[in-house]
Write an enzyme that holds these catalytic residues in place. Structure first.
Site, short mmCIF file in Angstrom:
data_model
loop_
_atom_site.label_atom_id
_atom_site.label_comp_id
_atom_site.label_asym_id
_atom_site.label_seq_id
_atom_site.Cartn_x
_atom_site.Cartn_y
_atom_site.Cartn_z
N HIS A 99 -19.16 68.35 7.61
CA HIS A 99 -19.39 69.27 6.48
C HIS A 99 -18.11 69.37 5.67
O HIS A 99 -17.15 70.02 6.07
CB HIS A 99 -19.79 70.65 6.99
N HIS A 104 -16.28 69.52 1.53
CA HIS A 104 -16.32 69.59 0.06
C HIS A 104 -15.15 68.78 -0.48
O HIS A 104 -13.99 69.09 -0.19
CB HIS A 104 -16.20 71.03 -0.42
N LEU A 105 -15.46 67.73 -1.25
CA LEU A 105 -14.40 66.90 -1.82
C LEU A 105 -14.18 67.17 -3.30
O LEU A 105 -13.18 66.73 -3.86
CB LEU A 105 -14.75 65.41 -1.67
N ARG A 106 -15.16 67.85 -3.96
CA ARG A 106 -15.13 68.02 -5.42
C ARG A 106 -15.15 66.63 -6.09
O ARG A 106 -15.68 65.68 -5.55
CB ARG A 106 -13.91 68.85 -5.88
N ASN A 149 -22.49 70.08 -3.87
CA ASN A 149 -22.48 71.21 -4.83
C ASN A 149 -21.42 71.02 -5.91
O ASN A 149 -20.54 71.84 -6.11
CB ASN A 149 -22.29 72.56 -4.10
N LYS A 175 -29.17 69.09 1.32
CA LYS A 175 -28.56 70.40 1.51
C LYS A 175 -29.39 71.50 0.85
O LYS A 175 -29.73 71.41 -0.33
CB LYS A 175 -27.14 70.39 0.92
N HIS A 223 -27.42 76.15 4.33
CA HIS A 223 -26.54 77.31 4.16
C HIS A 223 -27.42 78.51 4.48
O HIS A 223 -28.25 78.92 3.67
CB HIS A 223 -25.98 77.39 2.74
N HIS A 278 -21.98 75.72 9.25
CA HIS A 278 -20.92 76.74 9.41
C HIS A 278 -21.44 78.07 9.98
O HIS A 278 -21.39 79.10 9.31
CB HIS A 278 -20.17 76.98 8.09
N LEU A 317 -17.49 81.75 2.61
CA LEU A 317 -18.89 82.14 2.84
C LEU A 317 -19.55 81.14 3.77
O LEU A 317 -19.35 79.93 3.59
CB LEU A 317 -19.65 82.20 1.51
N ASP A 360 -16.04 72.50 6.59
CA ASP A 360 -16.33 73.25 5.37
C ASP A 360 -15.05 73.42 4.54
O ASP A 360 -14.90 74.42 3.83
CB ASP A 360 -16.96 74.62 5.67
N HIS A 380 -10.00 75.17 -3.61
CA HIS A 380 -10.05 75.94 -4.87
C HIS A 380 -8.61 76.11 -5.33
O HIS A 380 -7.74 76.43 -4.50
CB HIS A 380 -10.65 77.33 -4.64
N ALA A 438 -14.82 81.65 -3.03
CA ALA A 438 -14.99 81.56 -1.57
C ALA A 438 -14.64 80.15 -1.11
O ALA A 438 -15.11 79.17 -1.69
CB ALA A 438 -16.43 81.87 -1.20
O1 DOR Z 1 -16.64 79.27 1.47
C1 DOR Z 1 -17.39 78.42 0.99
N1 DOR Z 1 -16.98 77.56 0.04
N2 DOR Z 1 -18.67 78.38 1.42
C2 DOR Z 1 -19.57 77.59 0.84
O2 DOR Z 1 -20.70 77.64 1.24
C3 DOR Z 1 -19.21 76.74 -0.33
C4 DOR Z 1 -17.78 76.45 -0.36
C5 DOR Z 1 -17.33 75.87 -1.69
O3 DOR Z 1 -17.98 74.96 -2.20
O4 DOR Z 1 -16.30 76.33 -2.21
ZN ZN Z 2 -19.71 74.19 2.60
#
Ligand code: DOR
Ligand code: ZN
Length: 356
Positions: free
Chosen positions: A25, A27-29, A53, A111, A148, A186, A231, A259, A263, A275
């Site tokens: 799990h 997130h690479l953006r 996402n 997802k 999620h 998560h 989150l 996860d 940011h 988050a």
């Molecule tokens: O804390 C989180 N950040 N929870 C998520 O479900 C998404 C993630 C994000 O994409 O920043």
């Molecule tokens: Zn996530």
């Protein structure tokens, strides 16, 4: 001890070698930030499930293919890291798109974001009953639904949203779709750990390092700590202990999913902070810290390297990574793609170091 884990002593230092792990799990953006954070993941993990996402979200096979190409082009020279792509489920996802995803071969999950539950989830699902045909296509293809698991009803206390989702949304969906494979992503509560333990073999869960290491007090220690906000939000100590118990139980239903969610510093340290915790930089060291503190380092390999491939029907990786019981200090901040990130445990000392 797990089948491959080797613990040896060398120069009085303890070394653990585990089969090369995967992150189920991540997130690479996109763009420069993606290029920057990708190297942190690729130095430890052979593969990762890439969250869809983005803005706009990855809803089609062609978008997922183009995103995959951008990731592969951004890899450090010589890296063999493999991105395992996912689709973002919407109420308009055509079942055919899921059949095409199966045919494409590089998509390993779909997802489910309840609309409004988290970062870039507004295009997500308001009513799961509107996705029945898409879920039937998932049953047919064997592609897992990655969930999620939080309700978005503002009248439900934020600390209860996971437990309510499991009973009110996920349990009925599992009953309606008896072949659907599900990863509860998560997990953060005792209820989620039990839900997965008591379910059928088609059910699994990922666990983050931050939910294994911290309880909700960490968000408020001496003032508001925006870098501890993610989150689903951190929960009480009793829940953290249940998660640790699950992760170190040896059960193949639980596996590693960081996860890690980058940011920019200013969007976290903000009147309305985003988050997400950036954990990719020291992911394995953080998990080693949690497993060691709980006395189950010997189960780290199953959790990190064996259970995930078994659930996803993929081979275990070749090769090993080594961790050494030598303290490492997490940097105060990192610059990735020109963006300042504050990693989890910034400035703090961890007990284990990853060896090159
Ligand atoms: O804390 C989180 N950040 N929870 C998520 O479900 C998404 C993630 C994000 O994409 O920043
Ligand atoms: Zn996530």
């Amino acid at each position: 001890m797990a089948p491959h884990a080797k613990i040896s002593t060398m120069n009085t230092e303890t070394i653990i070698a585990i089969k090369r792990p995967d992150d189920w799990h991540l997130h690479l953006r996109d763009g420069d930030l993606m290029t920057g954070v990708l190297a942190d993941t690729a130095k430890q993990f052979a593969r990762a499930i890439i969250m869809p996402n983005l803005k706009p979200p990855i809803t089609s096979v062609s978008q997922a293919g183009a995103y995959r190409d951008r990731i592969l082009k951004s890899l450090p020279v010589g890296s063999k890291f493999q991105p395992l792509m996912t689709l973002y489920l919407t109420e308009a996802t055509p079942p055919n798109e899921i059949l095409s995803a199966k045919e494409a071969g590089f998509i390993h999950g779909v997802k489910l974001y309840p609309a409004g539950a988290t970062t870039h989830s507004d295009a997500g699902v308001r009513d799961l009953l509107r996705c029945q045909n898409a879920l039937k296509a998932l049953e047919e293809t064997g592609i897992p639904l990655l969930v999620h698991a939080e309700v978005t009803d503002p009248s439900v206390d934020i600390f209860d949203r996971e437990a309510v989702f499991l009973e009110e949304i996920l349990r009925p969906a599992l009953d309606r779709h008896p072949k659907l494979k599900v990863v509860v992503e998560h997990i953060t509560t005792r209820q989620a750990a039990e839900f997965v333990a008591q379910g059928e073999d088609r059910l699994a869960a990922t666990l983050t390092a931050h939910h294994l290491l911290f309880n909700r007090n960490a968000i408020f220690q001496g003032g508001v700590r925006p870098h501890m906000y993610c989150l689903p939000v951190l929960k009480r100590e009793e829940h953290r202990l249940s998660l640790l118990q699950a992760a170190t139980s040896g059960s193949s239903r639980y596996f590693l999913g960081t996860d890690s969610a980058p940011h920019a510093r200013e969007t976290k340290e903000n009147a309305c902070g985003c988050a997400g915790c950036y954990t990719a930089y020291s992911a394995l060291e953080l998990y080693a810290e949690a497993f060691d503190a709980y006395g189950y380092l010997s189960r780290l390999e199953g959790f990190s390297s064996l259970h995930g491939p078994a659930f996803y029907g993929l081979p275990v990786n070749e090769g090993f990574v080594k961790l050494q019981r030598v303290p490492t200090v997490v940097p105060e901040h990192l610059i990735r793609g020109g963006i300042e990130l504050v990693p989890l445990c910034a400035g703090e000392r961890l007990a284990w170091s990853l060896l090159d």
